[in-house]
Design a protein around this motif. Structure first.
Motif, PDB file in Angstrom:
ATOM      1  N   GLU A 132       0.877  -1.510   0.508  1.00  0.00           N
ATOM      2  CA  GLU A 132       0.231   0.046   0.172  1.00  0.00           C
ATOM      3  C   GLU A 132       0.649   1.298  -0.407  1.00  0.00           C
ATOM      4  O   GLU A 132       0.507   2.402  -0.309  1.00  0.00           O
ATOM      5  CB  GLU A 132      -1.112  -0.068   1.310  1.00  0.00           C
ATOM      6  N   ARG A 150       2.383   1.310  -3.222  1.00  0.00           N
ATOM      7  CA  ARG A 150       1.799   2.056  -4.112  1.00  0.00           C
ATOM      8  C   ARG A 150       1.464   3.924  -3.935  1.00  0.00           C
ATOM      9  O   ARG A 150       1.291   4.875  -5.403  1.00  0.00           O
ATOM     10  CB  ARG A 150      -0.252   1.656  -4.840  1.00  0.00           C
ATOM     11  N   HIS A 193       4.322   5.046  -5.964  1.00  0.00           N
ATOM     12  CA  HIS A 193       4.627   5.542  -7.042  1.00  0.00           C
ATOM     13  C   HIS A 193       3.335   5.583  -7.835  1.00  0.00           C
ATOM     14  O   HIS A 193       3.766   7.033  -9.038  1.00  0.00           O
ATOM     15  CB  HIS A 193       4.289   4.023  -7.542  1.00  0.00           C
ATOM     16  N   SER A 194       2.415   6.593  -6.848  1.00  0.00           N
ATOM     17  CA  SER A 194       0.753   7.083  -7.274  1.00  0.00           C
ATOM     18  C   SER A 194       1.783   8.870  -7.835  1.00  0.00           C
ATOM     19  O   SER A 194       1.774   9.521  -8.804  1.00  0.00           O
ATOM     20  CB  SER A 194      -0.262   7.852  -7.064  1.00  0.00           C
TER      21      SER A 194
END
Length: 69
Positions: A35, A38, A41-42
């Motif tokens: 999580e 992620r 990475h956004s």
């Protein structure tokens, strides 16, 4: 730019963008904090190559490196 987003504090000593976006993020498996990856990475898909997860007392729980996510 990533340099600004990745800064731990903003110019008013508040949370930087990465840090602010991870507050209250729930991690299902502590030794695989996908999580957190992620979220990072956004902002920048290349920046989460070495992510460290700490508990609320500052003890390191996990380190995830490129190729593990």
């Amino acid at each position: 730019p990533s340099t600004w987003n990745a800064a731990p504090r903003d110019d008013a000593a508040g949370h930087g963008p990465y840090e602010a976006s991870m507050i209250e993020t729930k991690v299902k498996i502590p030794d695989k904090p996908l999580e957190i990856l992620r979220v990072i990475h956004s902002f920048d898909p290349c920046l989460a190559c070495a992510t460290h997860l700490y508990d609320t007392k500052g003890k390191e729980v996990a380190v995830v490196r490129c190729g593990e996510c």
